[in-house]
Design an enzyme around this catalytic site. Structure first.
Site, mmCIF file in Angstrom:
data_model
loop_
_atom_site.group_PDB
_atom_site.id
_atom_site.type_symbol
_atom_site.label_atom_id
_atom_site.label_comp_id
_atom_site.label_asym_id
_atom_site.label_seq_id
_atom_site.Cartn_x
_atom_site.Cartn_y
_atom_site.Cartn_z
ATOM 1 N N GLU A 100 47.339 43.939 52.393
ATOM 2 C CA GLU A 100 46.887 42.641 52.894
ATOM 3 C C GLU A 100 48.055 41.869 53.516
ATOM 4 O O GLU A 100 49.133 41.810 52.921
ATOM 5 C CB GLU A 100 46.282 41.806 51.758
ATOM 6 C CG GLU A 100 45.611 40.540 52.276
ATOM 7 C CD GLU A 100 44.983 39.717 51.160
ATOM 8 O OE1 GLU A 100 43.911 39.136 51.385
ATOM 9 O OE2 GLU A 100 45.576 39.651 50.062
ATOM 10 N N GLU A 114 42.989 37.512 40.226
ATOM 11 C CA GLU A 114 42.744 38.795 40.894
ATOM 12 C C GLU A 114 41.370 39.371 40.552
ATOM 13 O O GLU A 114 40.725 39.991 41.402
ATOM 14 C CB GLU A 114 43.845 39.797 40.534
ATOM 15 C CG GLU A 114 45.253 39.349 40.901
ATOM 16 C CD GLU A 114 45.379 38.851 42.330
ATOM 17 O OE1 GLU A 114 44.722 39.410 43.233
ATOM 18 O OE2 GLU A 114 46.137 37.885 42.552
ATOM 19 N N HIS A 166 38.662 37.825 42.536
ATOM 20 C CA HIS A 166 38.603 38.415 43.876
ATOM 21 C C HIS A 166 37.672 39.624 43.946
ATOM 22 O O HIS A 166 37.206 39.975 45.038
ATOM 23 C CB HIS A 166 39.994 38.872 44.315
ATOM 24 C CG HIS A 166 40.785 37.823 45.018
ATOM 25 N ND1 HIS A 166 40.285 37.079 46.058
ATOM 26 C CD2 HIS A 166 42.078 37.409 44.848
ATOM 27 C CE1 HIS A 166 41.224 36.252 46.501
ATOM 28 N NE2 HIS A 166 42.316 36.422 45.777
#
EC number: 3.4.11.-
Length: 948
Positions: free
Chosen positions: A184, A355, A358
């Site tokens: 990313e 996280e 996500h």
């Protein structure tokens, strides 16, 4: 790099790569010369077919079959990828992304795996756009599916992006190597040719070849492992769900793991270097709890059979949400009960919560393009607080949300801020989107929206959003539509079915005419934060909204006409405990209150994202209230008042002595959060004056802080006992007390450090005060050298972090310079920690010019290590210049940054990046000597008054 403007006007650099096909298990022999094939074109007749940064939309990837063979010994890898594509327009070209890969062969096959050409297909490169174009002599037909097959090789990357090498050292001194990925936002193209944009979601079937002494991990579980030849193993992973390329991940390492299972049967594993395996237990507990929580909160099952979390020794960011294989810094995942503090524990819990959020926000539903990255990061940041509060209430995470919003205000009150949803095209611009605006401001407007719509509506709306756009991409508008639909359904129940929800009753008059899209567009499509000015006029509150800026005169009329927000105001009075609500949609407004109300507090508990200014004696009323009965307001209200008052000082709306008078009540304060907020501003003043060599003023302010907070300091114990709030207060207060040369603090710290040295490091210091003890011990040569030795051999990332901070507290500039050189070298101090090291040296009064000169001297190297646009480069610039506070220092910085503006523009970096740095400096510096002297005079007079 070539400037964008020149690329439009000139021909692309074209290189032609070709070779004979190599054998592969994925290749199928084709006919000698397919029917309908056009005669091959000479290389000179081909030019790159695409001029835009973003890929054409007429070829859609469906499924990648990726084979990788990393060679850990010579730090290289070879690979092949077969991509099933859906052609939606007749074309001879396939354009996709590739960066730094040597393409050895490319071909296209039909659905029967027959080659469309018996020739090796030409591959053209456009390095400036990180694209390759593959030419097919035979037209690829609209509505047909094909297979694109490419073979490639490259070196494992240096740095932190793409498919890169990482190392760790064992307790015996052996260096071991692993290979890991970080894609990313735009680095999957460094590992394999792909359609590297978030909207090109596809399935991935991955195979990785390795030696038996290693394991390999990827997004999905290993379906089976086969021996290829001579002991070489190939792990074949299950096909993934449909996802974006930036979420693909693989790691080849020799790590160990611990495993548990969630209540729904998801296998959770934590991986770390073998000697750090025992530090994984807490993360395992958190991850299992978090997955269970999110499945219930979102009412959507986690779609993969497993979730791995792995601590990577070299990792630039805090963590990365790769689907099914989240990667972390060691400090963000590993908890050592002997050396990790309660703050370390909270940090690990929040990062894991971020996280794993996500896996739904970002992975299951992904923003259409990077301009809306806040849909990923703002939600994940906010879900940290919701998830940790639900699963670990003893950590009191709600106390930290205020500081997230304060950080957003600090950035958003600069004219160089940007809208939450902003244009971003090239990789450098896209990296810039990962900033305070996307994360912190995004979280804070979601917090405001949740309290405005109510928890039930907010939760139902985001569940609706996630369900509707699962395995797809979404825009801002899609979220607003989902929330509006839920709101409409509830209003229908209220009106037609005659169902009445008590918590909806007060909102009914808002909701009937609410345009949620129009409201939220004022928060996401324009930059900045509103300033609501409140004036009491008898029974009415007069309200005015302007943009809150710290970089222009408050009387400047331009901003009030350009910016308008729909602000969900809340307020309380002394008349009752009721939270009153009002939606302000115009520049000026008024609210009726009772005549005999003695005080009004606007923005209750700071659920709204706006700054409040009380005119015509309003701040005097608040100050009087705090002195007489501070518990009439919540700790969040008290903290926000302290924050807002000093922010108004920086913008010229409030005299400094008014803000200083406001915090005079803090001797009565018992809650950690407002105490630390007020103490933090006094410490900021102290550190600014300390760097200016204002010796008398520095001594007076230090003495005042110690006197004012004497009772708080004396209450602290040098232990790890108490609640998280008490332990956090202990760490901050004792650290500052020793920095201010408080004799009892220094004596206790020196004795503790002496005991630690005599134990040869076997004595475990209380984790809450270890950093303070190390910092005091680092002031002499032997202590500093001993700490550096311990840093070098420690297996605890938490301990290394505390020691590194202590080492930067030395008053010896030669030692500080040595640390910077060790960080640049990257062996003793890892490169991942260099940006933090520079900030810590800059914070030292003896090191702030040293750090700035180091940045100027090594600018090119720093950019090469961390990449322009990265948060590391931003933090280095802002962290070093943020220590300056004089007009001369501003001129120094201005000169460099004006020079760098040319460099930055040549690198396709947006101008606002450079302007942001200048505005940060302009805000912190007293631009004129007159202002400088006035502020010092005000502070001196106030100190004299208080000490009397």
């Amino acid at each position: 790099m070539i400037p964008v403007g020149l690329l439009v006007l000139s021909l692309f650099h074209v290189s032609l790569v070709g070779s004979q096909p190599t054998q592969s298990s994925q290749q199928a022999p084709g006919p000698p010369h397919p029917a309908g094939e056009q005669p091959p074109l000479a290389p000179d007749n081909l030019s790159f077919p695409w001029s835009r940064l973003r890929l054409p939309r007429y070829i859609i990837p469906l499924h990648y079959r990726l084979l990788l063979h990393p060679n850990i010994t010579n730090l290289s890898f070879t690979g092949s990828v077969q991509i099933q594509i859906d052609v939606q327009n007749n074309t001879n070209w396939v354009v996709l992304h590739s960066k730094g890969l040597r393409i050895s062969m490319a071909t296209i096959l039909d659905q029967n795996l027959a080659h469309l050409s018996d020739k090796v297909l030409p591959v053209l490169h456009n390095p400036s756009h990180e694209q390759i174009g593959i030419f097919s002599p035979r037209v690829l037909s609209n509505g047909q599916k094909y297979f694109l097959y490419i073979e490639f090789e490259a070196e494992l990357a240096e740095g932190f992006y793409g498919f890169y090498k990482s190392t760790y050292r064992t307790s015996t001194g052996e260096t071991r190597i692993l290979a890991s990925t970080h894609f990313e936002p735009t680095s999957a193209r460094m590992a394999f040719p792909c359609f590297d944009e978030p909207s090109f979601k596809a399935n991935f079937s991955i195979r990785i070849r390795r030696s038996p002494e290693y394991i390999s991990l990827s997004n999905m579980p290993v379906a089976k492992t086969v021996e290829v030849h001579d002991g070489l193993l190939e792990d074949r992973f299950d096909a993934s769900v449909k996802m974006s390329t930036y979420l693909v991940a693989f790691v080849i390492c020799d790590f160990k793991s611990v495993t548990a299972t969630t209540s729904s049967g998801v296998q959770v594993s934590i991986y770390a270097a073998p000697e750090k395996w025992l530090q994984t237990r807490y993360a395992l507990e958190v991850a299992v709890k978090m997955l269970d929580f999110y499945e219930e909160y979102f009412n959507i099952r986690y779609p993969l059979p497993k979730q791995d979390l792995i601590a990577i020794p070299d990792f630039q960011s805090g963590a990365m949400e790769n689907w099914g294989l989240t990667t972390y810094r060691e400090t963000s995942l590993l908890f050592d009960p002997l050396t990790s503090s309660i703050s370390d524990k909270l940090w690990i819990t929040m990062v894991i919560g971020h996280e794993l959020a996500h896996q739904w926000f970002g992975n299951l539903v992904t923003m259409e393009w990077w301009n809306d990255i806040w849909l990923n990061e703002g939600f994940a940041r906010y879900m940290e607080y919701i998830s940790v509060e639900a699963t670990y209430p003893d950590l009191k995470v709600e106390e930290y949300l205020l500081h997230t919003c304060f950080a957003a205000v600090g950035h958003d009150s600069l004219n160089s801020s940007r809208p939450i949803s902003s244009p971003a095209e090239n990789p450098t611009q896209i990296k810039q989107m990962f900033d305070t605006v996307s994360y912190d401001k995004g979280a804070c407007i979601l917090h405001m929206l949740r309290h405005f719509l109510t928890e039930d509506v907010f939760q139902s709306g985001i569940v609706r959003y996630l369900r509707k756009y699962s395995y797809r991409n979404a825009h801002n508008q899609d979220l607003w539509d989902s929330l509006t639909n839920v709101q409409a359904q509830i209003m229908f129940l209220v009106k037609v079915v005659n169902v009445w929800f008590s918590h909806i009753q007060n909102l009914n008059h808002w909701w009937e005419h609410l345009d949620l899209t129009a409201m939220m567009n004022t928060w996401t499509l324009q930059k900045g934060i509103p300033l609501v000015t409140v004036t009491r006029k008898g029974p009415r509150l007069l309200l005015r909204q302007d943009r809150f800026l710290r970089t222009v005169m408050p009387s400047d009329p331009l901003w009030s006409t350009l910016f308008l927000w729909h602000i969900p105001l809340t307020y309380k009075t002394d008349a009752s405990n009721t939270i009153h609500r009002h939606l302000m949609t115009t520049h000026t407004d008024s609210i009726h209150i009772e005549e005999d109300v003695s005080w009004v507090k606007v923005n209750t508990d700071m659920t709204g994202y706006y700054v409040v200014h009380y005119e015509d004696g309003g701040w005097d009323e608040i100050t009087k209230l705090l002195l007489e009965n501070h518990t009439a307001l919540s700790y969040k209200d008290r903290t926000q008042l302290i924050h807002n008052s000093f922010q108004l000082v920086t913008a010229g709306h409030l005299p400094l002595n008014k803000a200083l008078d406001l915090i005079g009540y803090l001797q009565l304060e018992t809650h950690t959060v407002p105490l630390l907020e007020g103490l933090g501003y006094l410490e900021t003043f102290y550190r600014i004056i300390e760097k200016r060599n204002e010796f008398d003023l520095t001594k007076s302010l230090g003495a005042y802080i110690l006197w004012f907070f004497r009772a708080v300091i004396d209450r602290q114990t040098w232990s790890d006992k108490g609640s998280i709030s008490e332990r956090r207060l202990r760490s901050e207060v004792l650290s500052l007390a020793c920095h201010l040369d408080d004799p009892p603090c220094l004596e206790r710290a020196r004795q503790s450090f002496k005991d630690w040295l005599q134990s040869n490091g076997t004595l475990n210091l209380p984790t809450d005060v270890a950093e303070t003890v190390y910092s005091v011990g680092a002031q002499d040569d032997y202590g500093w050298a001993s700490l550096l030795h311990t840093y070098n051999i420690s297996l605890s990332a938490a301990q290394k972090s505390k020691i590194l901070f202590a080492l930067t507290c030395s008053k010896d500039t030669d030692k500080l310079q040595r640390l910077l050189e060790l960080g640049l070298e990257g062996k003793v101090i890892r490169s991942q920690d260099l940006s933090t090291l520079i900030l810590m040296v800059a914070r030292n009064p003896r090191g702030h010019h040293l750090a700035w000169n180091f940045v100027k001297k090594n600018w090119d190297t720093l950019v090469q290590k961390f990449q322009l646009g990265s948060f590391c480069i931003r933090n280095i610039i802002i962290g070093t210049t943020g220590q300056f506070s004089s007009p001369e220092e501003l001129t120094n910085v201005n000169t460099l940054l004006n020079f760098e503006l040319i460099y930055i523009l040549q690198s396709n970096l947006e101008m606002h990046q450079c302007f942001n740095m200048l505005f940060v400096m302009a805000c912190i510096c007293n631009i004129s000597d007159k202002n400088d002297n006035d502020d010092n005079k005000t502070l001196r007079e106030w100190l004299n008054k208080q000490m009397k």
